[in-house]
Design a protein around this motif. Structure first.
Motif, short mmCIF file in Angstrom:
data_model
loop_
_atom_site.label_atom_id
_atom_site.label_comp_id
_atom_site.label_asym_id
_atom_site.label_seq_id
_atom_site.Cartn_x
_atom_site.Cartn_y
_atom_site.Cartn_z
N TRP A 22 0.83 -1.20 0.00
CA TRP A 22 0.00 0.00 0.00
C TRP A 22 0.87 1.25 0.00
N LEU A 23 1.94 1.26 0.80
CA LEU A 23 2.82 2.43 0.83
C LEU A 23 3.53 2.61 -0.52
N LYS A 26 0.94 4.11 -2.81
CA LYS A 26 0.69 5.51 -2.40
C LYS A 26 1.82 6.42 -2.87
N LEU A 29 1.73 6.76 -6.80
CA LEU A 29 0.67 7.60 -7.37
C LEU A 29 0.89 9.08 -7.07
N LEU A 30 1.33 9.40 -5.85
CA LEU A 30 1.59 10.79 -5.51
C LEU A 30 2.76 11.34 -6.32
N GLU A 90 9.43 9.14 3.79
CA GLU A 90 8.34 9.06 2.81
C GLU A 90 8.26 10.31 1.95
N ILE A 94 8.79 10.53 -2.16
CA ILE A 94 7.81 11.11 -3.09
C ILE A 94 8.46 12.23 -3.90
N ASP A 172 8.51 0.61 2.45
CA ASP A 172 7.76 0.14 1.29
C ASP A 172 7.85 -1.38 1.20
#
Length: 224
Positions: A22-23, A26, A29-30, A90, A94, A172
């Motif tokens: 999930w991380l 996430k 996508l960001l 995180e 990103i 991750d």
């Protein structure tokens, strides 16, 4: 062979693996969303008649595309804090992925913009459209339709690049795999399972891309 497969380490830690997956999704996508915005702005600069803007965008693209992603990640996570900007693992993941994706998408989007016939732009100007309106309504959507397959390919590469962010302790999917492997030494079972999860994530991205293509770019088929 003598090797006894023990997939219990996978079954017993499915929750941990799914949390890592999930991380990963996430972050992907960001980073892709922000990176695409950077890419569109970069493409505007690259196609601008302003030589300074073009030079800035070209320098950015050249620096990012010709240096390893791992170094970019380390620079953002370990280097930027020396300037007083604190980032979590995180956030650094990103930001670094967005900057990297932005450089590649800049050139992809630029190619799409330059594929639009000049006659369409001239027609928009003749109708009184302002430059921003021409870009939004006449250039951007057809350009994205033209380069959509290449852009999706770059999106998939960006998703796979997330495996590198485990190097700064971002929790991750790869980080979780390394953690479980250090505890159990069941490398084959753990990394086999992680490979399947990455494959599932990529298939999910492809399914989303197909839906977007059918929803927004179906018209492109009839222009060819």
């Amino acid at each position: 062979m003598g090797y006894s497969f023990q997939f219990s380490i996978v079954w017993d830690n499915l929750g941990l693996l799914f949390a890592g997956a999930w991380l990963t999704l996430k972050i992907s996508l960001l980073a892709i969303a922000f990176g695409l915005i950077i890419g569109i702005i970069g493409a505007i600069f690259r196609t601008s008649k302003n030589k300074l803007l073009d030079a800035i965008a070209l320098a950015y693209v050249e620096v990012i595309r010709n240096t390893p992603y791992l170094i970019q990640l380390f620079f953002i996570f370990f280097g930027i804090p020396n300037l007083g900007i604190k980032l979590t693992a995180e956030q650094a993941a990103i930001l670094s992925l967005a900057v990297n994706f932005g450089a590649y998408s800049t050139e992809i989007v630029r190619a799409g913009v330059e594929s639009i016939p000049k006659g369409q732009v001239e027609a928009g100007m003749a109708l009184g459209f302002k430059p921003l309106a021409i870009f939004r309504h006449i250039i951007l959507l057809p350009a994205l339709a033209n380069i959509y397959p290449a852009l999706v390919g770059q999106v998939i590469l960006a998703v796979l690049f997330t495996s590198v962010v485990s190097q700064i302790a971002t929790e991750d999917l790869t980080f979780v795999g390394d953690f479980l492997n250090a505890r159990s030494f069941r490398s084959f079972e753990i990394y086999f399972a992680i490979s399947l999860i990455y494959l599932a994530i990529v298939w999910l991205i492809k399914a989303m891309a197909f839906i977007i293509e059918r929803r927004y770019f179906e018209f492109a088929k009839y222009r060819r």
